[in-house]
Design a protein around this motif. Structure first.
Motif, mmCIF file in Angstrom:
data_model
loop_
_atom_site.group_PDB
_atom_site.id
_atom_site.type_symbol
_atom_site.label_atom_id
_atom_site.label_comp_id
_atom_site.label_asym_id
_atom_site.label_seq_id
_atom_site.Cartn_x
_atom_site.Cartn_y
_atom_site.Cartn_z
ATOM 1 N N SER A 108 -1.553 -25.235 4.983
ATOM 2 C CA SER A 108 -0.659 -24.217 5.532
ATOM 3 C C SER A 108 -1.468 -22.969 5.885
ATOM 4 O O SER A 108 -2.645 -22.863 5.530
ATOM 5 C CB SER A 108 0.407 -23.877 4.514
ATOM 6 N N HIS A 131 -1.676 -0.356 0.110
ATOM 7 C CA HIS A 131 -1.704 -1.122 -1.121
ATOM 8 C C HIS A 131 -3.130 -1.451 -1.548
ATOM 9 O O HIS A 131 -3.474 -1.403 -2.713
ATOM 10 C CB HIS A 131 -0.912 -2.409 -0.941
ATOM 11 N N ASP A 169 3.267 -15.086 6.379
ATOM 12 C CA ASP A 169 4.595 -14.669 5.942
ATOM 13 C C ASP A 169 4.502 -13.717 4.754
ATOM 14 O O ASP A 169 3.519 -13.738 4.023
ATOM 15 C CB ASP A 169 5.379 -15.899 5.490
ATOM 16 N N VAL A 170 5.548 -12.922 4.534
ATOM 17 C CA VAL A 170 5.475 -11.922 3.461
ATOM 18 C C VAL A 170 5.131 -12.507 2.097
ATOM 19 O O VAL A 170 4.312 -11.960 1.372
ATOM 20 C CB VAL A 170 6.754 -11.070 3.313
ATOM 21 N N SER A 171 5.748 -13.622 1.728
ATOM 22 C CA SER A 171 5.501 -14.141 0.382
ATOM 23 C C SER A 171 4.068 -14.664 0.267
ATOM 24 O O SER A 171 3.416 -14.503 -0.758
ATOM 25 C CB SER A 171 6.508 -15.235 0.033
ATOM 26 N N ILE A 172 3.560 -15.268 1.349
ATOM 27 C CA ILE A 172 2.190 -15.775 1.349
ATOM 28 C C ILE A 172 1.225 -14.595 1.432
ATOM 29 O O ILE A 172 0.178 -14.567 0.798
ATOM 30 C CB ILE A 172 1.960 -16.710 2.550
ATOM 31 N N GLN A 173 1.600 -13.585 2.220
ATOM 32 C CA GLN A 173 0.788 -12.387 2.375
ATOM 33 C C GLN A 173 0.532 -11.738 1.019
ATOM 34 O O GLN A 173 -0.589 -11.343 0.704
ATOM 35 C CB GLN A 173 1.531 -11.421 3.290
ATOM 36 N N ALA A 174 1.576 -11.682 0.183
ATOM 37 C CA ALA A 174 1.416 -11.088 -1.140
ATOM 38 C C ALA A 174 0.428 -11.894 -1.977
ATOM 39 O O ALA A 174 -0.407 -11.329 -2.680
ATOM 40 C CB ALA A 174 2.767 -11.013 -1.843
ATOM 41 N N GLN A 175 0.486 -13.219 -1.868
ATOM 42 C CA GLN A 175 -0.451 -14.051 -2.622
ATOM 43 C C GLN A 175 -1.888 -13.769 -2.193
ATOM 44 O O GLN A 175 -2.781 -13.621 -3.027
ATOM 45 C CB GLN A 175 -0.156 -15.540 -2.385
ATOM 46 N N VAL A 203 0.420 -2.465 3.854
ATOM 47 C CA VAL A 203 -0.645 -3.326 3.346
ATOM 48 C C VAL A 203 -1.894 -2.498 3.091
ATOM 49 O O VAL A 203 -2.525 -2.583 2.038
ATOM 50 C CB VAL A 203 -0.944 -4.470 4.343
ATOM 51 N N LEU A 233 -3.064 -11.070 -0.658
ATOM 52 C CA LEU A 233 -3.465 -9.709 -1.040
ATOM 53 C C LEU A 233 -3.865 -9.657 -2.509
ATOM 54 O O LEU A 233 -4.846 -9.010 -2.874
ATOM 55 C CB LEU A 233 -2.318 -8.733 -0.781
ATOM 56 N N ASN A 234 -3.114 -10.352 -3.346
ATOM 57 C CA ASN A 234 -3.474 -10.401 -4.763
ATOM 58 C C ASN A 234 -4.838 -11.044 -4.957
ATOM 59 O O ASN A 234 -5.626 -10.607 -5.791
ATOM 60 C CB ASN A 234 -2.431 -11.189 -5.556
#
Lengths: 336, 329
Positions: free
Chosen positions: B159, B223, B189-195, B220, B197-198
């Motif tokens: 993905s 952050h 996507d936002v949820s993947i983006q957060a992963q 972003v 970024l972490n």
């Protein structure tokens, strides 16, 4: 805000692929009233674009609406003939596509593209169509519209192209405008301009706007009601302020938490939704979110949760959010 | 911050491209993608670079990794001039790696994930032994959160978020000092983006990486960054700590940019500062402040002279005549 314009009931759109049947939209119902803005949010692959294409009947060949009804002003859209559809699209419902650079024909002048629209739908003469088109270009804030009328799409910037598309969508006085990620390809400053423009035009014409986006900030800014989609289903729908103040579905929580916000602590780990969205060929037997949900219970793998109205106007589809049980955000799920 | 070690110094960097004229006999014009950029990147920090499309932020990133040759100006890496030619240059390339925007087109579709991550080590001969290399590939995949069993998969089987992880693993395979990330999360996507970024945050802590993080998403950037540079039309117009830029933006462009961010809640009402018109063309001679044609505070001087980045408060630099001390007097 009272006159019902568009009604979608239990819409099911499946894609028949060699590898199986993908349930892109799986039982979606909603209503759209005059002058209202409905936001649709969700990740890519959650079926928001497919749903919008069904509304305007522009679905690709592999997809088929297998069940459900779409009613525009009381008429059954799904039974329209090709000829009736011609009148329906563009005149009653019009659409703003995601990518402004590719949704205009590169080999025609923008003026010709706008005039084609007007001459077919409103039956105007050439000279009159030109007048209306230039007026429409002026109303969306394009400087020097007489000159721009002769321009080709490549001569305009992304924001300008999107304005042209908005002008095209609005010059036939459509009563419903479906905007599929209208600002995703644009810069923040241009996005702000386009959104302000849409708001202004909505106030003037009283059109209903269906705004598909994955940017929650845009939803907060623009919408009256919002629908959260996940894997082809609506998981939560509420008025915008309710959804922000009191979201109920674990997926909505995940979505809200994973956005870095300007007020949050910097450099801290963002909360994420573990895992990936499910394969749409395999959904429909249980809660689609159970494998990513920290609050999942055995019942979630067995039954499809129904969309129930917990508070007036606030509907949620979750086994753990019903009249007998209320799940709290951040509560320990009991299974890590 | 002054006592920190400067890893990369960008001195008066300019880059212009030739734009062919459409008329016969008319000489080609210059497109000024970057003009006189001065920046310092400290070891271990994240420098965020933000701006609208066409402001030169990607060109800056590409100049740093040597994908573009600067027209004028100098880049200093660890105190010595940055040059990618010769045997020394190859060593430098190893220390500066890049992560590209589009996870779909930046991976070779005909190579397996393992081969993609391995390739830099083969080219730079950092790990000669094949078995060791494979071991290292598996280790890297673990670091970025990919299943080590997927080494034999091809990019199309992953993905978008996973592909970006492969990209990161590839960049990490040479243990670089500096990572230039060109919009690494904007295609996700936002949820993947957060992963992802972490993951960037985790890797920085673990390996002491330095990032130059390019993005157009203000939340972003805020952050992830320690310091933020705002670019407009090839120039850095404001530079300051990540908090300061949001709390007290000085440059009119920064103020307009911040007011354009969608609100964080439906209850928030923002004051809209709108810049009229479009970004002026970077082609041809550039006279005066780049924002002059759109700025609400524009004066005659702005149209004639170009303001320089000057320090206002500690570490907060801005290029605008509004804050010119001489004028205030």
């Amino acid at each position: 805000m009272d006159e019902l314009i568009l009604e979608v009931n239990n819409l099911k759109t499946y894609f028949f692929l060699a590898s199986g049947v993908a349930k892109a939209v799986d039982g979606v119902s909603f209503q759209l009233h005059k002058g209202e803005t409905l936001g649709v949010v969700g990740e890519s692959g959650s079926g928001k674009s497919v749903m919008s294409k069904c509304v305007i009947r522009l679905l690709e060949k592999v997809g088929r609406i297998v069940e459900g009804e779409i009613k525009f002003d009381g008429q059954d859209v799904l039974s329209f003939s090709e000829k009736e559809l011609m009148a329906y699209r563009g005149q009653d419902v019009s659409m703003i596509f995601q990518d402004p650079m590719t949704s205009l024909d590169p080999v025609f002048r923008i003026g010709d593209q706008m005039m084609e629209n007007l001459r077919i739908h409103r039956g105007l003469e050439k000279a009159e169509a030109k007048k209306v088109a230039i007026e429409a270009l002026r109303s969306v804030g394009i400087p020097n519209p007489e000159a721009r009328f002769e321009a080709y799409p490549f001569e305009l910037s992304g924001g300008m192209c999107q304005r042209v598309i908005i002008a095209m969508a609005l010059c036939c006085n459509a009563r419903v405008v479906v905007a599929d990620e209208p600002t995703t390809a644009l810069d923040v400053t241009v996005q702000a301009q386009v959104l302000r423009l849409l708001k202004k035009l909505q106030k003037e014409t009283g059109m209903a706007l269906m705004l598909i986006t994955h940017n929650l900030g845009v939803v907060w800014d623009m919408c009256d009601r919002v629908m959260v989609m996940y894997a082809g289903k609506i998981v939560e729908t509420a008025a915008v302020k309710d959804l922000y103040a009191n979201p109920l579905h674990p997926y909505t929580w995940g979505l809200l938490d994973s956005m870095p916000s300007l007020s949050s602590q910097r450099k801290t780990a963002l909360k994420t939704i573990a895992g990936t969205p499910p394969d749409l060929r395999l959904t429909g037997t249980c809660c689609n979110f159970y494998n990513r949900c920290p609050y999942a219970r055995p019942i979630c793998t067995e039954q499809v949760p129904e969309l129930v109205e917990l508070e007036p106007g606030h509907l949620v589809a979750c086994h753990r959010q019903c009249k007998s049980e209320t799940l709290k955000r951040g509560e320990d799920g009991g299974n890590g | 911050m002054a006592n920190q070690e400067i890893l990369l110094q960008i001195k008066d960097l300019s880059k212009s491209f030739k734009v062919g004229s459409r008329k016969l006999g008319v000489p080609a014009q210059q497109l000024h993608a970057l003009s006189h950029v001065d920046l310092e990147v400290y070891r271990g920090e994240t420098l965020g670079i933000i701006g609208e499309s066409g402001c030169g932020k990607s060109t800056l990133g590409r100049c740093i990794v040597g994908l573009h040759t600067p027209t004028s100006g100098e880049l200093m890496f660890e105190g010595s001039p940055l040059s990618f030619s010769g045997p020394q240059g190859k060593g430098l390339r190893r220390k500066i790696q890049m992560i590209f925007q589009d996870p779909y087109s930046s991976l070779d579709p005909r190579k397996t994930c393992g081969k993609i991550v391995e390739e830099p080590m083969v080219i730079h001969k950092t790990v000669e032994d094949r078995a060791q290399r494979e071991e290292r590939v598996r280790e890297l995949m673990g670091v970025v959160g990919l299943d080590a069993q997927h080494v034999h998969r091809f990019p199309h089987e992953f993905s978008g978020g996973q592909r970006q992880r492969i990209n990161i693993a590839r960049a990490l395979s040479l243990s670089p000092d500096l990572l230039v990330c060109d919009e690494p999360v904007s295609a996700l996507d936002v949820s993947i983006q957060a992963q992802v970024l972490n993951l960037f945050g985790k890797l920085q802590k673990e390996f002491g990486l330095t990032y130059v993080f390019i993005s157009h998403d203000l939340s972003v950037i805020r952050h992830i960054s320690d310091r933020i540079a705002i670019m407009y039309l090839g120039q850095v117009v404001e530079l300051c700590g990540a908090e300061g830029i949001y709390d007290s933006p000085l440059h009119p462009y920064t103020q307009a940019l911040l007011s354009a961010i969608p609100p964080a809640s439906p209850f928030e009402k923002k004051k809209a500062i709108e810049l009229s018109g479009d970004i002026p063309s970077p082609i041809g001679d550039q006279v005066g402040c780049p924002l002059a044609s759109r700025c609400p505070h524009c004066t005659d001087r702005c149209r004639r002279e170009c303001p320089q980045l000057t320090e206002q408060t500690d570490g907060h630099q801005v290029a605008c005549f509004l804050y010119d001390k001489e004028r205030a007097r």
